[in-house]
Write a protein that holds these residues in place. Structure first.
Motif, short mmCIF file in Angstrom:
data_model
loop_
_atom_site.label_atom_id
_atom_site.label_comp_id
_atom_site.label_asym_id
_atom_site.label_seq_id
_atom_site.Cartn_x
_atom_site.Cartn_y
_atom_site.Cartn_z
N GLU A 78 0.84 -1.19 0.00
CA GLU A 78 0.00 0.00 0.00
C GLU A 78 0.89 1.25 0.00
O GLU A 78 1.83 1.36 0.78
N GLY A 79 0.59 2.18 -0.90
CA GLY A 79 1.41 3.38 -1.03
C GLY A 79 2.52 3.23 -2.05
O GLY A 79 3.29 4.18 -2.27
N TYR A 80 2.62 2.06 -2.65
CA TYR A 80 3.61 1.80 -3.69
C TYR A 80 2.89 1.47 -5.01
O TYR A 80 1.80 0.89 -5.00
N ASP A 81 3.50 1.80 -6.11
CA ASP A 81 3.05 1.34 -7.43
C ASP A 81 3.86 0.08 -7.76
O ASP A 81 5.09 0.10 -7.71
N MET A 82 3.18 -1.01 -8.07
CA MET A 82 3.86 -2.25 -8.33
C MET A 82 4.66 -2.17 -9.63
O MET A 82 4.19 -1.65 -10.64
N VAL A 83 5.87 -2.68 -9.58
CA VAL A 83 6.72 -2.81 -10.76
C VAL A 83 6.34 -4.11 -11.47
O VAL A 83 6.08 -5.12 -10.83
N GLU A 84 6.30 -4.07 -12.79
CA GLU A 84 6.00 -5.29 -13.54
C GLU A 84 7.03 -6.38 -13.24
O GLU A 84 8.21 -6.06 -13.08
N PRO A 85 6.63 -7.64 -13.09
CA PRO A 85 5.31 -8.22 -13.38
C PRO A 85 4.38 -8.30 -12.18
O PRO A 85 3.45 -9.11 -12.17
N GLY A 86 4.58 -7.48 -11.16
CA GLY A 86 3.69 -7.49 -10.01
C GLY A 86 4.14 -8.47 -8.93
O GLY A 86 5.31 -8.80 -8.83
N LEU A 87 3.17 -8.92 -8.14
CA LEU A 87 3.44 -9.85 -7.04
C LEU A 87 3.27 -11.27 -7.57
O LEU A 87 2.14 -11.70 -7.86
N VAL A 88 4.37 -11.97 -7.71
CA VAL A 88 4.37 -13.26 -8.40
C VAL A 88 5.27 -14.26 -7.66
O VAL A 88 6.06 -13.86 -6.80
N PRO A 89 5.18 -15.56 -7.98
CA PRO A 89 6.17 -16.50 -7.44
C PRO A 89 7.58 -16.06 -7.79
O PRO A 89 7.82 -15.50 -8.87
N MET A 90 8.52 -16.31 -6.92
CA MET A 90 9.87 -15.75 -7.06
C MET A 90 10.53 -15.99 -8.41
O MET A 90 11.10 -15.06 -8.99
#
Length: 270
Positions: A231-243
């Motif tokens: 929250e308060g951050y813009d996600m960097v691609e590819p987002g929240l993913v498996p490592m």
């Protein structure tokens, strides 16, 4: 049990430590038999734990290089553990001499070994502090000397938040750290989850119980719960993913199935 020369006199070497267990998973030598015994018990339920930790470390190195490519040359690594090959300061300073790194951990062995490894390195230091007390970290002499909070910082929270219970409000701690960082700063995060583990959840729970038994509860959060830390951050691609899926350097399908346990992501402050 004989105390090694590198073990501070103040620590109880009969009590397992998550930092030293992590060191054992990564093939390090700064751990005791009590740590190895706990690790082996956890691996009876979740044999891929070393692969998971290796995936954490590999992601961290990729994220450090990404940060450098984005012009971020300051790193605050909280819950850093015992520096082994490929730690944040090695990854950062090899690619960009002069990059500054401050490690933070509350395990005395992790702090003592970090001090030994970093001796003579004027661009890196270690703080003995706890993630749950952000002001102690931010106001430490080491951070004040090496980190300019008016410039972007890469905040590394790799494999640490799942050791902070909800009662200790980890979201508040992460929020306080975020609010102290300049625009353009990055949050680099990994977190354990039952999602992605190639075993039934009830079997994985056996490993979780081992950590509970050594009084270091492992909190397995869902993807949505982990996403709240950004929250308060813009996600960097590819987002929240498996490592292995975060900006991979090799084909993810070639990775061990256990490497996909949990999630990794990078966010950027506006």
């Amino acid at each position: 049990m004989e105390r090694p020369a590198w073990a501070p006199r103040s620590i109880d070497i009969s009590v397992p430590s998550v930092a030293r267990i992590y060191d054992y998973y990564l093939g390090g030598s700064h751990n005791f038999e009590v740590d190895r015994e706990a690790a082996r018990r956890a691996m009876e339920f979740l044999p891929g734990l070393p692969k998971i930790m290796q995936a954490n470390r590999a992601f961290m190195r990729r994220a450090v290089r990404f940060a450098l490519d984005e012009g971020v040359t300051q790193f605050l690594d909280i819950g850093s553990g015992i520096p082994t090959f490929g730690s944040a300061h090695e990854a950062a300073q090899t690619a960009r001499p002069g990059a500054r790194v401050v490690y933070v951990d509350h395990d005395p062995v992790a702090v003592a070994h970090s001090q030994a490894v970093l001796a003579g390195n004027g661009d890196a230091d270690v703080v003995a502090a706890d993630l749950r007390k952000p002001s102690d970290i931010l106001n430490s002499p080491q951070v004040e000397r090496l980190i300019d909070l008016n410039r972007p910082v890469a905040l590394l929270l790799v494999a640490i938040l799942h050791f902070v219970e909800d009662a200790d409000d980890p979201y508040c701690a992460v929020g306080q750290l975020r609010d102290a960082l300049a625009p353009g700063s990055l949050l680099v995060l990994t977190h354990a989850s039952y999602e992605g583990i190639p075993l039934p959840a009830e079997r994985s729970e056996g490993a979780v119980d081992v950590y509970k038994d050594i009084r270091n509860p492992l909190i397995m959060r869902s993807r949505d719960e982990i996403a709240r830390f950004f929250e308060g951050y813009d996600m960097v691609e590819p987002g929240l993913v498996p490592m292995p899926q975060w900006r991979p350097e090799t084909a993810p399908e070639d990775e061990d199935p256990y490497a996909f346990s949990g999630f990794a992501g990078v966010g950027r402050t506006a």
